[in-house]
Structures are given as structure tokens and as C-alpha cells.
Design an enzyme around this catalytic site. Structure first.
Site, PDB file in Angstrom:
ATOM      1  N   ASP A  76       0.825  -1.208   0.000  1.00  0.00           N
ATOM      2  CA  ASP A  76       0.000   0.000   0.000  1.00  0.00           C
ATOM      3  C   ASP A  76       0.861   1.261   0.000  1.00  0.00           C
ATOM      4  O   ASP A  76       2.053   1.224   0.325  1.00  0.00           O
ATOM      5  CB  ASP A  76      -0.960   0.019   1.201  1.00  0.00           C
ATOM      6  CG  ASP A  76      -0.252   0.000   2.559  1.00  0.00           C
ATOM      7  OD1 ASP A  76       0.777  -0.689   2.689  1.00  0.00           O
ATOM      8  OD2 ASP A  76      -0.727   0.680   3.486  1.00  0.00           O
ATOM      9  N   ASP A 107       8.637   4.625  -1.307  1.00  0.00           N
ATOM     10  CA  ASP A 107       7.949   4.005  -0.164  1.00  0.00           C
ATOM     11  C   ASP A 107       6.758   3.204  -0.647  1.00  0.00           C
ATOM     12  O   ASP A 107       5.657   3.701  -0.678  1.00  0.00           O
ATOM     13  CB  ASP A 107       7.521   5.093   0.823  1.00  0.00           C
ATOM     14  CG  ASP A 107       6.960   4.525   2.112  1.00  0.00           C
ATOM     15  OD1 ASP A 107       7.079   3.307   2.334  1.00  0.00           O
ATOM     16  OD2 ASP A 107       6.384   5.289   2.887  1.00  0.00           O
ATOM     17  N   GLU A 139       0.231  -1.371   5.540  1.00  0.00           N
ATOM     18  CA  GLU A 139       1.332  -0.946   6.416  1.00  0.00           C
ATOM     19  C   GLU A 139       1.148   0.498   6.822  1.00  0.00           C
ATOM     20  O   GLU A 139       1.372   0.886   7.965  1.00  0.00           O
ATOM     21  CB  GLU A 139       2.678  -1.127   5.700  1.00  0.00           C
ATOM     22  CG  GLU A 139       3.896  -0.932   6.599  1.00  0.00           C
ATOM     23  CD  GLU A 139       4.384   0.507   6.724  1.00  0.00           C
ATOM     24  OE1 GLU A 139       5.222   0.772   7.582  1.00  0.00           O
ATOM     25  OE2 GLU A 139       3.924   1.373   5.959  1.00  0.00           O
TER      26      GLU A 139
HETATM   27 ZN   LIG Z   1       6.804   2.364   3.862  1.00  0.00          ZN
END
Ligand SMILES: [Zn+2]
Length: 390
Positions: A76, A107, A139
Site C-alpha cells: 500500500d 515508499d 502498512e
Molecule cells: Zn513504507
């Protein structure tokens, strides 16, 4: 599309194109990865959430024996809502500055995009030690998926030697991070005309007292932890993320909701600061509110809990990751990752090491330096050489 050959950048482009903002399902991305793995003869297992709208995935490349390595990442990404992006966040865009732009580039889709792109090499190499993929959901909203993923892997995967969490560290080795705990506290007061403050209870005013209380606790904490600590900033840190409440300028607010939390050092009990704050709400603030009107209420729920990640016991993973990354820097970060969950559930040495800089995470125009792709490919290559040996 059996056995499709895709380079790192093309794989990253494909993964970025899935809008896996945490509020959405991640199943399209998961199914794509599952199909790609299957095309190369690798079976994967899904660990779905309760309503089946999301899933974790794990898969083993090479022999299903102990002593392998787990490459872990979350699927995610954080929202792009309201952020001023110069490019389409879901289209990987290389600019002349040598940066790949797109949500999730740093990320953290790049780490496993690069590993997935190397899958044909892993397969060709006749691995002696397995390389496991572990992809989680949710997450970014409190490390939710990682718990069931790590639990499933603890049951089914022979004990690996090391776990690498590929969050952005510029390919340096990170062996510790703070834990994080987040709460939503709802203050319920009693409405009255703003000229008649003796008749009501403003939920906002009492929520404000709570925020002030957290500031005083923070001031105390700041004096207790020396700057020589593992972390910057050294102390546990509180943050009030959002406050929602009130309806009009001339009404004492009936409701106010405060989203708050803190980052805690990994060697201190995660919930302790929260428990103290809740005790203060209950013992000090609530009686004051009730004294003004008996119907006043304070209710708190835990929004998320991210286990801290302590440096102890990660030596073997540190040594391996330092070798593969070529980085001599072993440090700590203050942002949370799934490392603590994997470390405690599987009991396996763990480090965080991945391409990209956390400074770009969650930002508009999130990017990944092209040189970080190369650095991560080098990491995977050296890891592969290790996995080929007995
Ligand atoms: Zn991350």
C-alpha cells in the site's frame, strides 16, 4: 505471459500503476505479482484480510528449507489527495534529473520490484538457500497486514536466516526504530449557547486541555533522554495529528475527536505512555467535565500499534545486509516499519535496508534516484551469490 522477462524499471512502472492507496483494495497488484511468479513456476500463498478485500502474499523461490532470506515489503501507499504533483503519481516518470517520479517509488515498491525483476536470475541460479517474498497490505495505516503475514510464515516457512525489510534507507542498514501507538479520543460535552458557558461543556475546550497535558508530558520526556541516544530526536515524541469538532461560533461544542499518538523507544513498553495519558483523562479531566455536566464523556480507542524494533539480536542480518549493500553504516530511524512485527513473530534477525530516501516518502513528487535502482540491483546480485552457496 508465462515466464515474462521484465527489467527493474519496467516492473516498478507496472507496480506504481496500481493505485494501492491504503483505502483501496491491493488485490490487483497482488494478483499481478502472483501471476508473474506463477509464470516463472513459483507458487505463492495469499493471506487475506477478514472481508477478503485485501491480501498479503508470500512465496518461496528455491528449495523450501531453512537458512534463506525474506525480502519484505508493503503493497500500500499513502494518498495523493490534495498534493501538488507535477506528474501523474501513478505513471512512473523519469526526468532529466535522474529521478523516477511516482507514488510508491521510494515508499516502497522499488525494493520488491527490483527483486521480482531478478526472479529469472534467481530461478536460473539453482539456489541452495531459499529467497522468500513477503508482501503485506495496510502498512501505512498501522502495520495491519504484517501480523497475519508473519504468523502464516512462522508456521509454513522453515526458519530463515535473515529478514530484510526494504523500506527506504538509501541502501544503508537500519537495525532499530521506535515503536508507535495511535489513539482516537472522543470528547463528548454538552451543547449550550456560547454566552451561557455555565450551562454546558465545550468538548473542544477539554480536548485542548488534553493537548496541553501531552505537551507538558513531552517537556518532561525531553529532559530525560540524552542526545547521545540511538535516535533523533532521542526522547519518545507525542503528536496530535487531527482535531475535529464543533458546529458553530456561538455554540459550546458537543463533540471533539482527537487523533493522537506517540513514538516510543523500542526498549520501553509501548503502551505505557498511552496508559498514563488515558489514566489522566479518566482521573483528572473526566471528573472536571462531569462536574460541569454529568452527561460528559471521554472515550478512547487504539487506532494502531507498531511494535518498536530493538537492535538486539539482529547481528546476523546486519552482517549479511552490510555485505550485500556494501554499506558500512548501521543506524536507526525514527519512523515505524514492519520490522518489529517480523522480528518478534518469526524470531529471526531482521534489518531495514532498501532503496530511496525516507525524506521523499509521503511527499508530492515522491521520487527514487536512478542510482538507487542500480545500488539495489547490486544488493540483490550479491544476495543471489550468497543464496547459491551451501
Ligand atoms: Zn513504507
Amino acid at each position: 505471459m508465462a515466464g515474462e522477462i521484465v527489467d527493474s524499471v519496467e516492473m516498478l512502472r507496472r507496480l506504481v500503476a496500481f493505485d494501492t492507496t491504503s483505502r483501496n483494495s491491493n488485490l490487483e497488484l497482488i494478483k499481478y505479482v502472483q501471476g508473474y511468479l506463477k509464470g516463472h513456476g513459483v507458487e505463492s500463498k495469499l493471506v487475506p484480510n477478514e472481508d477478503g478485500s485485501k491480501a498479503n502474499l508470500f512465496a518461496t523461490v528455491g528449495p523450501n528449507v531453512k537458512d534463506g532470506v525474506v525480502l519484505s515489503g508493503h503493497t500500500d501507499v499513502v494518498p495523493v489527495d490534495g498534493q501538488p504533483w507535477d506528474t501523474d503519481p501513478w505513471t512512473l516518470t523519469l526526468k532529466s534529473d535522474g529521478k523516477y517520479y511516482g507514488r510508491g517509488t521510494c515508499d516502497m515498491k522499488a525494493f520488491y520490484a527490483i527483486a521480482l525483476a531478478m526472479l529469472p536470475d534467481f530461478q536460473k541460479a539453482k539456489l541452495k538457500k531459499p529467497i522468500h517474498f513477503a508482501l503485506s497490505y495496510d502498512e501505512e495505516v498501522g502495520c495491519i497486514g504484517a501480523h497475519s503475514l508473519a504468523a502464516a510464515m512462522a508456521k509454513e516457512v522453515p526458519r530463515p536466516r535473515a529478514i530484510i525489510i526494504g523500506e527506504p534507507t538509501m541502501m544503508t542498514v537500519v537495525h532499530a526504530h521506535k515503536g508507535a501507538q495511535m489513539y482516537v479520543t472522543k470528547f463528548t460535552g454538552f451543547e449550550a449557547h456560547s454566552s451561557m458557558t455555565h450551562l454546558g461543556v465545550s468538548a473542544i475546550h477539554f480536548a485542548g486541555e488534553f493537548v496541553h497535558h501531552l505537551n507538558t508530558v513531552q517537556d518532561k520526556l525531553d529532559t530525560q533522554f540524552p542526545p547521545t541516544s540511538e535516535f533523533t530526536p532521542p526522547a519518545p515524541t507525542f503528536n496530535v495529528g487531527t482535531i475535529l469538532g464543533g458546529t458553530a461560533g456561538n455554540i459550546l461544542a458537543r463533540e471533539c475527536e482527537v487523533l493522537w499518538g506517540y513514538r516510543e523507544l523500542p526498549d520501553r513498553p509501548l503502551a505505557a505512555l498511552g496508559d498514563e495519558a488515558l489514566k489522566w483523562l479518566n482521573d483528572v479531566l473526566l471528573p472536571k467535565m462531569k462536574a460541569k455536566h454529568p452527561s460528559a464523556q471521554i472515550e478512547t480507542v487504539v487506532r494502531s500499534s507498531t511494535v518498536g524494533f530493538s537492535p538486539a539480536g539482529n547481528e546476523e542480518a546486519k552482517a549479511l545486509a552490510a555485505n550485500w549493500s556494501g554499506s558500512n553504516t548501521v543506524g536507526s530511524v525514527v519512523y515505524g516499519t514492519e520490522a518489529g512485527i517480523f522480528r518478534s513473530t518469526l524470531g529471526v534477525p531482521t534489518v531495514v535496508c532498501g532503496p530511496g530516501d525516507i525524506a521523499q516518502a509521503h511527499q508530492p513528487n515522491e521520487f527514487l534516484l536512478a542510482s538507487q535502482v542500480t545500488a539495489c540491483e547490486g544488493f540483490m546480485q550479491r544476495m543471489l551469490e550468497w543464496a547459491k552457496r551451501d
